[in-house]
Motif scaffolding. Structure first.
Motif, PDB file in Angstrom:
ATOM      1  N   GLY A 220       0.831  -1.194   0.000  1.00  0.00           N
ATOM      2  CA  GLY A 220       0.000   0.000   0.000  1.00  0.00           C
ATOM      3  C   GLY A 220       0.869   1.249   0.000  1.00  0.00           C
ATOM      4  O   GLY A 220       2.062   1.192  -0.303  1.00  0.00           O
ATOM      5  N   ASP A 221       0.275   2.387   0.338  1.00  0.00           N
ATOM      6  CA  ASP A 221       0.990   3.665   0.252  1.00  0.00           C
ATOM      7  C   ASP A 221       2.211   3.708   1.163  1.00  0.00           C
ATOM      8  O   ASP A 221       2.119   3.449   2.363  1.00  0.00           O
ATOM      9  N   ILE A 222       3.343   4.040   0.568  1.00  0.00           N
ATOM     10  CA  ILE A 222       4.580   4.329   1.294  1.00  0.00           C
ATOM     11  C   ILE A 222       5.141   5.603   0.675  1.00  0.00           C
ATOM     12  O   ILE A 222       5.236   5.694  -0.548  1.00  0.00           O
ATOM     13  N   PRO A 223       5.505   6.609   1.462  1.00  0.00           N
ATOM     14  CA  PRO A 223       6.060   7.831   0.873  1.00  0.00           C
ATOM     15  C   PRO A 223       7.305   7.520   0.061  1.00  0.00           C
ATOM     16  O   PRO A 223       8.142   6.717   0.473  1.00  0.00           O
ATOM     17  N   THR A 224       7.402   8.156  -1.100  1.00  0.00           N
ATOM     18  CA  THR A 224       8.487   7.878  -2.038  1.00  0.00           C
ATOM     19  C   THR A 224       9.077   9.168  -2.569  1.00  0.00           C
ATOM     20  O   THR A 224       8.352  10.100  -2.897  1.00  0.00           O
ATOM     21  N   ILE A 225      10.401   9.198  -2.645  1.00  0.00           N
ATOM     22  CA  ILE A 225      11.122  10.305  -3.280  1.00  0.00           C
ATOM     23  C   ILE A 225      11.833   9.735  -4.496  1.00  0.00           C
ATOM     24  O   ILE A 225      12.599   8.776  -4.379  1.00  0.00           O
ATOM     25  N   SER A 257      15.921  17.952   3.026  1.00  0.00           N
ATOM     26  CA  SER A 257      14.614  18.592   2.960  1.00  0.00           C
ATOM     27  C   SER A 257      13.555  17.636   2.418  1.00  0.00           C
ATOM     28  O   SER A 257      12.464  17.509   2.984  1.00  0.00           O
ATOM     29  N   ALA A 258      13.876  16.957   1.315  1.00  0.00           N
ATOM     30  CA  ALA A 258      12.896  16.057   0.702  1.00  0.00           C
ATOM     31  C   ALA A 258      12.538  14.903   1.632  1.00  0.00           C
ATOM     32  O   ALA A 258      11.369  14.527   1.753  1.00  0.00           O
ATOM     33  N   VAL A 259      13.547  14.334   2.304  1.00  0.00           N
ATOM     34  CA  VAL A 259      13.288  13.235   3.232  1.00  0.00           C
ATOM     35  C   VAL A 259      12.412  13.715   4.381  1.00  0.00           C
ATOM     36  O   VAL A 259      11.441  13.047   4.771  1.00  0.00           O
ATOM     37  N   SER A 260      12.739  14.873   4.927  1.00  0.00           N
ATOM     38  CA  SER A 260      11.935  15.409   6.022  1.00  0.00           C
ATOM     39  C   SER A 260      10.507  15.685   5.568  1.00  0.00           C
ATOM     40  O   SER A 260       9.542  15.401   6.287  1.00  0.00           O
ATOM     41  N   GLN A 261      10.363  16.245   4.369  1.00  0.00           N
ATOM     42  CA  GLN A 261       9.037  16.532   3.840  1.00  0.00           C
ATOM     43  C   GLN A 261       8.232  15.250   3.690  1.00  0.00           C
ATOM     44  O   GLN A 261       7.076  15.162   4.117  1.00  0.00           O
ATOM     45  N   ALA A 262       8.823  14.249   3.064  1.00  0.00           N
ATOM     46  CA  ALA A 262       8.102  13.004   2.791  1.00  0.00           C
ATOM     47  C   ALA A 262       7.737  12.273   4.078  1.00  0.00           C
ATOM     48  O   ALA A 262       6.613  11.780   4.236  1.00  0.00           O
TER      49      ALA A 262
END
Length: 274
Positions: A220-225, A257-262
């Motif tokens: 299911g949904d897992i945050p991804t960069i 920044s991107a990791v913190s955001q996600a």
């Protein structure tokens, strides 16, 4: 109402910068749909009132400033939560309530979009010193908000180790590094990650997009960069697109920044291959 020639001129000036506005709006809201709606609203406002697009500024700065006029007027919402079943976005809004005002916007403008502090000031209608302070506050608050398990999908060893170092120093646990689609799926099956950080093109010419979608199909949904040397190719509007995207070559600040955001949002829009 602007003339036809004025509309065409504006379209030409704005066109090259639009993919970056859409990327910013999505990262800011944590939602592809909501971000795109605000980007579209900005374009409509500029076409109706061209004066909000300040020609004295660089086109990207002028476009983002116009966006912030719309954003501020709307009360700086974070995601479309009309659907009560949208639990992950609602959770993101709960997290947002604890952040200092304007820090999130300043952080994204600086680390993801590459504006300097004076440009951020013009966009957000603050001075450069205040913009710098907002970024510092945002970094501290974001990194304290959440830690978790991160999977890295990257075929270039030096880049993989660099990302490993940056992310682990933030306090996250690295579940492993995968160089191919099959290895990524196997790694995900062994330990479910809280976040995936994936390159697009992998060692055996397999797709990082497909690898991520295989993992999402399982969990299911897992945050991804996603990471790519050509971000504009992934922001076409023709298919679901990522809310979080890092362009190569990247900086440490962009990754952090991107990791913190996600991790902060605990969700993202996955990029699906046709």
């Amino acid at each position: 109402m602007p003339s036809r020639s004025e509309q065409v001129d504006l379209s030409e000036v704005i066109g090259d910068e639009l993919p970056y506005l859409r990327r910013y709006a999505r990262a800011l809201t944590g939602s592809q749909r909501t971000g795109d709606n605000y980007a579209a609203a900005t374009l409509e406002a500029i076409l109706q009132e061209p004066g909000i697009f300040e020609r004295s500024l660089a086109p990207k700065t002028a476009l983002f400033r116009a966006f912030h006029m719309i954003w501020s007027t709307a009360g700086a919402p974070t995601a479309d939560t009309e659907d009560p079943a949208n639990r992950l976005e609602s959770r993101a809004l709960d997290h947002m309530a604890g952040l200092t005002n304007n820090t999130r916007e300043a952080l994204l403008l600086s680390t993801i979009e590459g504006f300097d502090f004076d440009e951020i000031g013009r966009i957000m209608d603050v001075d450069g010193d205040e913009a710098s302070s907002l970024v510092d506050i945002a970094i501290t608050e974001m990194e304290k908000s959440m830690t978790g398990k991160v999977m890295i999908i990257e075929d270039e060893a030096i880049i993989a180790m660099d990302i490993h170092s940056i992310v682990s120093e933030m306090g996250h646990k690295i579940t492993g590094i995968a160089r191919t689609r099959d290895a990524a799926v196997e790694l995900g099956a062994r330990e479910k990650p809280d976040l995936i950080l994936a390159d697009i093109q992998l060692a055996d010419n397999s797709s990082g997009i497909d690898a991520v979608n295989d993992i999402l199909a399982q969990f299911g949904d897992i945050p991804t960069i996603f990471i790519t040397a050509f971000p504009e190719r992934l922001l076409t509007g023709d298919k679901p697109e990522p809310a979080f995207l890092i362009a190569k070559p990247y900086s440490e600040e962009q990754v952090r920044s991107a990791v913190s955001q996600a991790m902060f949002f605990s969700s993202t829009e996955s990029l699906k291959a046709n």
